[in-house]
Design an enzyme around this catalytic site. Structure first.
Site, PDB file in Angstrom:
ATOM      1  N   HIS A 135      37.116  43.332 -44.277  1.00  0.00           N
ATOM      2  CA  HIS A 135      36.350  44.557 -43.986  1.00  0.00           C
ATOM      3  C   HIS A 135      36.929  45.344 -42.809  1.00  0.00           C
ATOM      4  O   HIS A 135      36.242  46.183 -42.243  1.00  0.00           O
ATOM      5  CB  HIS A 135      34.883  44.203 -43.683  1.00  0.00           C
ATOM      6  CG  HIS A 135      34.149  43.689 -44.896  1.00  0.00           C
ATOM      7  ND1 HIS A 135      33.034  42.891 -44.817  1.00  0.00           N
ATOM      8  CD2 HIS A 135      34.378  43.864 -46.212  1.00  0.00           C
ATOM      9  CE1 HIS A 135      32.612  42.589 -46.044  1.00  0.00           C
ATOM     10  NE2 HIS A 135      33.412  43.163 -46.903  1.00  0.00           N
ATOM     11  N   GLY A 203      29.354  30.262 -43.119  1.00  0.00           N
ATOM     12  CA  GLY A 203      28.414  31.269 -42.617  1.00  0.00           C
ATOM     13  C   GLY A 203      28.364  32.574 -43.384  1.00  0.00           C
ATOM     14  O   GLY A 203      28.353  33.636 -42.785  1.00  0.00           O
TER      15      GLY A 203
HETATM   16  P1  NAD Z   1      25.029  37.620 -43.478  1.00  0.00           P
HETATM   17  O1  NAD Z   1      24.630  38.280 -42.229  1.00  0.00           O
HETATM   18  O2  NAD Z   1      24.602  38.180 -44.764  1.00  0.00           O
HETATM   19  O3  NAD Z   1      24.673  36.034 -43.500  1.00  0.00           O
HETATM   20  C1  NAD Z   1      24.908  35.159 -42.498  1.00  0.00           C
HETATM   21  C2  NAD Z   1      24.947  33.713 -43.061  1.00  0.00           C
HETATM   22  O4  NAD Z   1      25.279  32.843 -41.971  1.00  0.00           O
HETATM   23  C3  NAD Z   1      23.619  33.212 -43.644  1.00  0.00           C
HETATM   24  O5  NAD Z   1      23.875  32.559 -44.865  1.00  0.00           O
HETATM   25  C4  NAD Z   1      23.117  32.194 -42.594  1.00  0.00           C
HETATM   26  O6  NAD Z   1      22.406  31.097 -43.169  1.00  0.00           O
HETATM   27  C5  NAD Z   1      24.423  31.711 -41.989  1.00  0.00           C
HETATM   28  N1  NAD Z   1      24.325  31.238 -40.608  1.00  0.00           N
HETATM   29  C6  NAD Z   1      23.431  31.591 -39.651  1.00  0.00           C
HETATM   30  N2  NAD Z   1      23.696  30.929 -38.494  1.00  0.00           N
HETATM   31  C7  NAD Z   1      24.789  30.163 -38.738  1.00  0.00           C
HETATM   32  C8  NAD Z   1      25.551  29.278 -37.935  1.00  0.00           C
HETATM   33  N3  NAD Z   1      25.246  29.034 -36.642  1.00  0.00           N
HETATM   34  N4  NAD Z   1      26.609  28.642 -38.502  1.00  0.00           N
HETATM   35  C9  NAD Z   1      26.934  28.871 -39.805  1.00  0.00           C
HETATM   36  N5  NAD Z   1      26.256  29.713 -40.608  1.00  0.00           N
HETATM   37  C10 NAD Z   1      25.187  30.350 -40.076  1.00  0.00           C
HETATM   38  O7  NAD Z   1      26.539  37.574 -43.365  1.00  0.00           O
HETATM   39  P2  NAD Z   1      27.597  37.917 -44.401  1.00  0.00           P
HETATM   40  O8  NAD Z   1      27.331  37.247 -45.693  1.00  0.00           O
HETATM   41  O9  NAD Z   1      28.829  37.624 -43.682  1.00  0.00           O
HETATM   42  O10 NAD Z   1      27.455  39.516 -44.709  1.00  0.00           O
HETATM   43  C11 NAD Z   1      27.250  40.514 -43.774  1.00  0.00           C
HETATM   44  C12 NAD Z   1      28.438  41.451 -43.642  1.00  0.00           C
HETATM   45  O11 NAD Z   1      28.229  42.156 -42.450  1.00  0.00           O
HETATM   46  C13 NAD Z   1      29.733  40.755 -43.474  1.00  0.00           C
HETATM   47  O12 NAD Z   1      30.490  40.987 -44.570  1.00  0.00           O
HETATM   48  C14 NAD Z   1      30.391  41.368 -42.228  1.00  0.00           C
HETATM   49  O13 NAD Z   1      31.329  42.367 -42.601  1.00  0.00           O
HETATM   50  C15 NAD Z   1      29.329  42.112 -41.541  1.00  0.00           C
HETATM   51  N6  NAD Z   1      28.935  41.521 -40.255  1.00  0.00           N
HETATM   52  C16 NAD Z   1      29.884  41.091 -39.391  1.00  0.00           C
HETATM   53  C17 NAD Z   1      29.528  40.560 -38.190  1.00  0.00           C
HETATM   54  C18 NAD Z   1      30.622  40.064 -37.265  1.00  0.00           C
HETATM   55  O14 NAD Z   1      31.719  40.614 -37.303  1.00  0.00           O
HETATM   56  N7  NAD Z   1      30.352  39.013 -36.498  1.00  0.00           N
HETATM   57  C19 NAD Z   1      28.179  40.468 -37.823  1.00  0.00           C
HETATM   58  C20 NAD Z   1      27.222  40.958 -38.733  1.00  0.00           C
HETATM   59  C21 NAD Z   1      27.617  41.465 -39.944  1.00  0.00           C
END
Ligand code: NAD
Length: 261
Positions: A135, A203
């Site tokens: 992304h 995650g």
């Molecule tokens: P999501 O936000 O839809 O889901 C997060 C997943 O992580 C859930 O299944 C949850 O159960 C799990 N989770 C929560 N805490 C955890 C932990 N400590 N260890 C492991 N797993 C854990 O995330 P997604 O499916 O990645 O989709 C959201 C989209 O938004 C992504 O594609 C990304 O591009 C973007 N995003 C990115 C960030 C970032 O860069 N850190 C943050 C938020 C969203």
């Protein structure tokens, strides 16, 4: 869940996952927002998710282009002021070490490629280099007029919306709702998943498409799916072979210990 105690249950899954990783010829990883939760970055969805506080429309391309002066202060607050302070956690660091570890017989990195949905740059800061940013990333800004990419420095973000020397509007170099996946990232992910025989899926809810296809391409290629997620995702009941129901940092600490034994 198993009838075993949760700790024993996780330990047996860790041992099983380590066996698969040791025997893998082409191991890859696929990470989502969950891997960065223990670094202090909330996911988008679910309890504590960003969409409970912020309006997701500011990441819709049409609304950003129509009102960049309204979208940019929110984008700066989330993706630069807040994300910018985060540090890699033990899961990011373990994946970087797996890439550097030489695996017999060819002496290539044990982890061949890390495909991330994240835009937070934490895999790069942890030391991973074989990264596909599905992304895009927040580290760079893209000028929508001349196409120039520059580092998102505090100077550039001091006046919002940030503008290029050519007068064009800068947009973060990650994809907004309504934009396509960078073609090279899509191609490389499909190729890597098609060659894989094991994949660590960490995650991710598995609800964001086309990113959620990556583990499915790996499954179609015959790969063993190892999923690290304290909850269940769209993958868990459908394609996951080994589910480690722990937070990412804890799971990777245990996994590294097992791999070293
Ligand atoms: P999501 O936000 O839809 O889901 C997060 C997943 O992580 C859930 O299944 C949850 O159960 C799990 N989770 C929560 N805490 C955890 C932990 N400590 N260890 C492991 N797993 C854990 O995330 P997604 O499916 O990645 O989709 C959201 C989209 O938004 C992504 O594609 C990304 O591009 C973007 N995003 C990115 C960030 C970032 O860069 N850190 C943050 C938020 C969203």
């Amino acid at each position: 869940m198993s009838a075993e105690e949760p700790a024993a249950f996780s330990a047996s899954r860790i041992a099983e996952a380590a066996r698969v990783i040791r025997g893998a010829r082409h191991l890859i990883a696929f990470t989502g927002a969950g891997i960065s939760v223990e670094s202090g970055i909330p996911p988008f969805r679910g309890p504590g998710g960003l969409w409970n506080t912020y309006d997701p429309r500011m990441l819709e391309l049409d609304s950003f282009l129509a009102h960049p002066e309204k979208a940019w202060p929110v984008i700066k607050e989330i993706f630069y002021d807040h994300f910018g302070k985060a540090k890699p956690n033990d899961a990011h660091l373990a994946l970087a070490r797996l890439e550097k570890q030489r695996a017999a017989p060819e002496g290539r990195g044990r982890l061949r490629c890390l495909i991330t949905q994240n835009i937070d740059n934490l895999h790069y800061l942890a030391g991973s280099r074989a990264i596909v940013e599905f992304h895009g990333n927040s580290r760079l800004l893209l000028c929508l007029s001349c196409g120039k990419r520059v580092e998102a420095s505090p100077d550039l973000l001091a006046t919002l919306p940030p503008r290029c020397a050519c007068g064009g509007l800068y947009k973060p170099d990650f994809i907004f709702f309504g934009e396509g996946i960078p073609p090279e990232a899509h191609r490389r992910s499909e190729r890597e998943a098609g060659q894989s025989d094991a994949i660590l899926v960490v995650g991710s809810t598995g609800e964001v498409y086309p990113a959620a296809l990556v583990p499915r391409w790996a499954k179609d290629a015959g790969a063993t799916i190892i999923e690290v997620n304290p909850g269940e995702s769209e993958f868990t009941a459908s394609i996951t072979d080994i589910h480690i129901p722990l937070k990412a940092a804890e799971a990777f600490r245990l996994l590294e210990k097992e791999l070293a034994s």
